[in-house]
Design a protein around this motif. Structure first.
Motif, mmCIF file in Angstrom:
data_model
loop_
_atom_site.group_PDB
_atom_site.id
_atom_site.type_symbol
_atom_site.label_atom_id
_atom_site.label_comp_id
_atom_site.label_asym_id
_atom_site.label_seq_id
_atom_site.Cartn_x
_atom_site.Cartn_y
_atom_site.Cartn_z
ATOM 1 N N MET A 38 -67.617 55.671 20.930
ATOM 2 C CA MET A 38 -68.350 56.418 19.896
ATOM 3 C C MET A 38 -69.852 56.305 20.119
ATOM 4 N N LEU A 39 -70.289 55.122 20.578
ATOM 5 C CA LEU A 39 -71.720 54.941 20.826
ATOM 6 C C LEU A 39 -72.200 55.861 21.936
ATOM 7 N N ARG A 40 -71.384 56.069 22.941
ATOM 8 C CA ARG A 40 -71.774 56.979 24.018
ATOM 9 C C ARG A 40 -72.047 58.376 23.472
ATOM 10 N N SER A 41 -71.228 58.815 22.517
ATOM 11 C CA SER A 41 -71.456 60.130 21.906
ATOM 12 C C SER A 41 -72.773 60.149 21.144
ATOM 13 N N LEU A 42 -73.062 59.062 20.419
ATOM 14 C CA LEU A 42 -74.326 58.983 19.689
ATOM 15 C C LEU A 42 -75.505 59.039 20.656
ATOM 16 N N GLN A 43 -75.428 58.292 21.740
ATOM 17 C CA GLN A 43 -76.513 58.291 22.720
ATOM 18 C C GLN A 43 -76.713 59.672 23.329
ATOM 19 N N PHE A 44 -75.616 60.354 23.608
ATOM 20 C CA PHE A 44 -75.705 61.703 24.162
ATOM 21 C C PHE A 44 -76.419 62.640 23.183
ATOM 22 N N VAL A 45 -76.044 62.550 21.908
ATOM 23 C CA VAL A 45 -76.654 63.411 20.891
ATOM 24 C C VAL A 45 -78.140 63.083 20.737
ATOM 25 N N GLN A 46 -78.491 61.798 20.693
ATOM 26 C CA GLN A 46 -79.893 61.412 20.542
ATOM 27 C C GLN A 46 -80.737 61.887 21.722
ATOM 28 N N ASP A 47 -80.183 61.773 22.925
ATOM 29 C CA ASP A 47 -80.925 62.225 24.102
ATOM 30 C C ASP A 47 -81.077 63.740 24.106
ATOM 31 N N THR A 48 -80.092 64.435 23.540
ATOM 32 C CA THR A 48 -80.177 65.895 23.431
ATOM 33 C C THR A 48 -81.281 66.297 22.452
ATOM 34 N N VAL A 49 -81.401 65.558 21.365
ATOM 35 C CA VAL A 49 -82.421 65.856 20.350
ATOM 36 C C VAL A 49 -83.824 65.702 20.921
ATOM 37 N N ILE A 50 -84.077 64.602 21.626
ATOM 38 C CA ILE A 50 -85.443 64.376 22.110
ATOM 39 C C ILE A 50 -85.796 65.302 23.270
ATOM 40 N N ARG A 51 -84.792 65.979 23.833
ATOM 41 C CA ARG A 51 -85.090 66.985 24.864
ATOM 42 C C ARG A 51 -85.365 68.357 24.254
ATOM 43 N N GLY A 52 -85.265 68.461 22.943
ATOM 44 C CA GLY A 52 -85.670 69.702 22.298
ATOM 45 C C GLY A 52 -84.595 70.437 21.537
ATOM 46 N N ASP A 53 -83.346 69.995 21.600
ATOM 47 C CA ASP A 53 -82.286 70.680 20.856
ATOM 48 C C ASP A 53 -82.194 70.058 19.464
ATOM 49 N N HIS A 54 -83.031 70.516 18.553
ATOM 50 C CA HIS A 54 -83.110 69.918 17.231
ATOM 51 C C HIS A 54 -81.902 70.261 16.372
ATOM 52 N N SER A 55 -81.077 71.197 16.827
ATOM 53 C CA SER A 55 -79.862 71.525 16.079
ATOM 54 C C SER A 55 -78.880 70.361 16.078
ATOM 55 N N ALA A 56 -79.071 69.409 17.004
ATOM 56 C CA ALA A 56 -78.175 68.256 17.084
ATOM 57 C C ALA A 56 -78.590 67.137 16.133
ATOM 58 N N ALA A 57 -79.657 67.340 15.367
ATOM 59 C CA ALA A 57 -80.142 66.279 14.478
ATOM 60 C C ALA A 57 -79.111 65.933 13.411
ATOM 61 N N ASP A 58 -78.453 66.945 12.854
ATOM 62 C CA ASP A 58 -77.432 66.680 11.838
ATOM 63 C C ASP A 58 -76.263 65.899 12.439
ATOM 64 N N MET A 59 -75.916 66.222 13.688
ATOM 65 C CA MET A 59 -74.841 65.491 14.341
ATOM 66 C C MET A 59 -75.234 64.034 14.576
ATOM 67 N N GLN A 60 -76.510 63.791 14.838
ATOM 68 C CA GLN A 60 -76.975 62.416 15.013
ATOM 69 C C GLN A 60 -76.734 61.621 13.736
#
Length: 442
Positions: A38-60
């Motif tokens: 589950m942590l791997r999924s969280l890390q993936f989402v967080q890295d996606t957010v800081i690269r500019g995909d702010h739509s993933a913020a809710d998923m974070q």
């Protein structure tokens, strides 16, 4: 980027299906999920957010809540796997619920958690990290090659910063070099820039600024970077090379570059740095094209520095020709302050009398404060230094004494500090002229 977006969509759809399932099915699936997965999924989402995909913020936020529930309801036996222990510690250092770590440590009767690490993190997460800065630093070195290494290095940098900025930079460097392309690197670069600017380490600050702009320009925390970069340029322009500034701004699109130049021009004008204010205003004009509002701001900031000089008439002519509706309330107040200073510049001195303080600036009302300059809404920084529980909010903010500025306390509370800086700078020059005339006599 396309592959990353596809992977994110698959992750989102899978989690959505999991959340939409029946309660009994959700419970059975939940019990089979290992926390480290589950942590791997969280890390993936967080890295996606800081690269500019702010739509993933809710998923974070969703992932943080889901992992929290999983850890709280997990059988203590799963922590016999060191990967799940690491997952719990990284979750706590990534913006997770500190109380969850307390719960897990209290249940740990088999010694799966390193008590030294868990105790240190519990103190850090409750705002007492500076008391154990050396301990956290030693642990960061000990665990530098482990999964939790980059996170411990980042935390160690945060608590070491107050007493030893140079050591903090080393921890941040290790964190970003061992976790490239992640939210850890983004936070480490941002903090490193702040340290280098405060310590006046110009070469390193240029390096950090360039690296951040190249890699994380679209992060939701990029407005913090912009604030730091503007301050860096204004404070160190005398030793900075134009190529250094261009190298960082070169990674930005035209709109962002113009915004940075406008902010530099404004801060430089308020600080009285004529050469920088003029340069930045000219660059902003070149980048404005047909955008009237941006061009008006460039004219405003570029002309402000000419007010307390012999070119006051020309400067005020430009200022007064700027359309009122092209300025924000804050910038209208700045122009009003410039007009007040201009009147004092043109006022005939009275050498026979003691110098009189000019009337206070007609300041904007408190409700007219301008919104933050950031375009994107920021997320809460998961790696921000926790505040001590006994520290009152805003405790460190010291208001300037009324005696220092000569402004009555009631009015001083309403005047924008930046406007006060500009007006006081103009007044100081006028006072020097009056003193000189007083010495010469009638």
């Amino acid at each position: 980027m396309a592959i990353r977006r596809l992977s994110l969509c698959v992750l989102l759809s899978g989690l959505a299906a999991f959340a939409a399932g029946s309660p009994s099915h959700a419970q059975s699936v939940d019990e089979t999920l290992e926390p480290y997965r589950m942590l791997r999924s969280l890390q993936f989402v967080q890295d996606t957010v800081i690269r500019g995909d702010h739509s993933a913020a809710d998923m974070q936020r969703f992932m943080l809540g889901t992992i929290d529930e999983r850890l709280r309801t997990a059988d203590p036996k799963i922590f016999q796997d060191p990967r799940n222990v690491d997952a719990a510690l990284i979750y706590a250092m990534s913006g997770g619920n500190p109380a969850t770590l307390e719960l897990l440590v209290a249940r740990d009767i088999e010694g799966n958690f390193d008590n030294r690490v868990s105790d240190a993190l519990r103190k850090y997460l409750t705002g007492k990290g500076t008391l154990i800065a050396k301990t956290l630093g030693d642990m960061a070195v000990e665990y530098k090659n482990a999964k939790i290494g980059p996170y411990l290095a980042l935390v160690a940098g945060n608590v070491t910063l107050a007493k030893d900025p140079a050591a903090a930079l080393k921890f941040y460097d290790w964190a970003r070099l061992t976790a490239p392309g992640t939210i850890v690197e983004e936070a480490a670069l941002r903090r490193s820039l702040a340290v280098a600017v405060d310590a006046k380490i110009v070469d390193k600050a240029s390096l950090y600024a360039n690296g951040y702009a190249r890699r994380f320009l679209y992060s939701p925390y990029a407005s913090q970077f912009a604030d730091l970069f503007v301050r860096f340029v204004v404070e160190h322009y005398d030793v900075l090379k134009p190529a250094d500034i261009d190298a960082t701004l070169g990674y930005m699109d035209i709109d962002r570059r113009r915004e940075v130049y406008l902010r530099v021009a404004r801060e430089a004008a308020i600080a009285g740095r004529k050469e920088l204010a003029t340069m930045a205003a000219d660059q902003a004009k070149l980048l404005s094209g047909s955008e009237e509002g941006a061009d008006a701001l460039a004219k405003l900031y570029g002309s402000l520095v000419g007010v307390p000089t012999e070119n006051v008439d020309d400067a005020m002519a430009v200022l007064m020709n700027i359309p009122e509706d092209a300025l924000s309330p804050r910038d209208r107040a700045l122009r009003q302050a410039a007009e007040t200073v201009a009147k004092e510049v043109l006022r005939k001195p009275e050498p026979a009398a003691a110098p009189q303080a000019p009337p206070p600036v007609d300041a904007p009302q408190a409700g007219e404060a301008v919104e933050a300059a950031a375009t994107d809404q920021e997320l809460q920084d998961p790696f921000a230094q926790p505040q001590a529980a006994d520290a009152a909010p805003g405790e460190a903010e010291v208001q300037p004494a009324a005696a220092e500025s000569g402004t009555p306390p009631a009015e001083q509370a309403e005047i924008d500090p930046e406007l006060r800086t500009f007006v006081d700078a103009g007044r100081s020059k006028l006072d020097a002229i009056d003193d000189l005339l007083q010495k010469e006599g009638p």
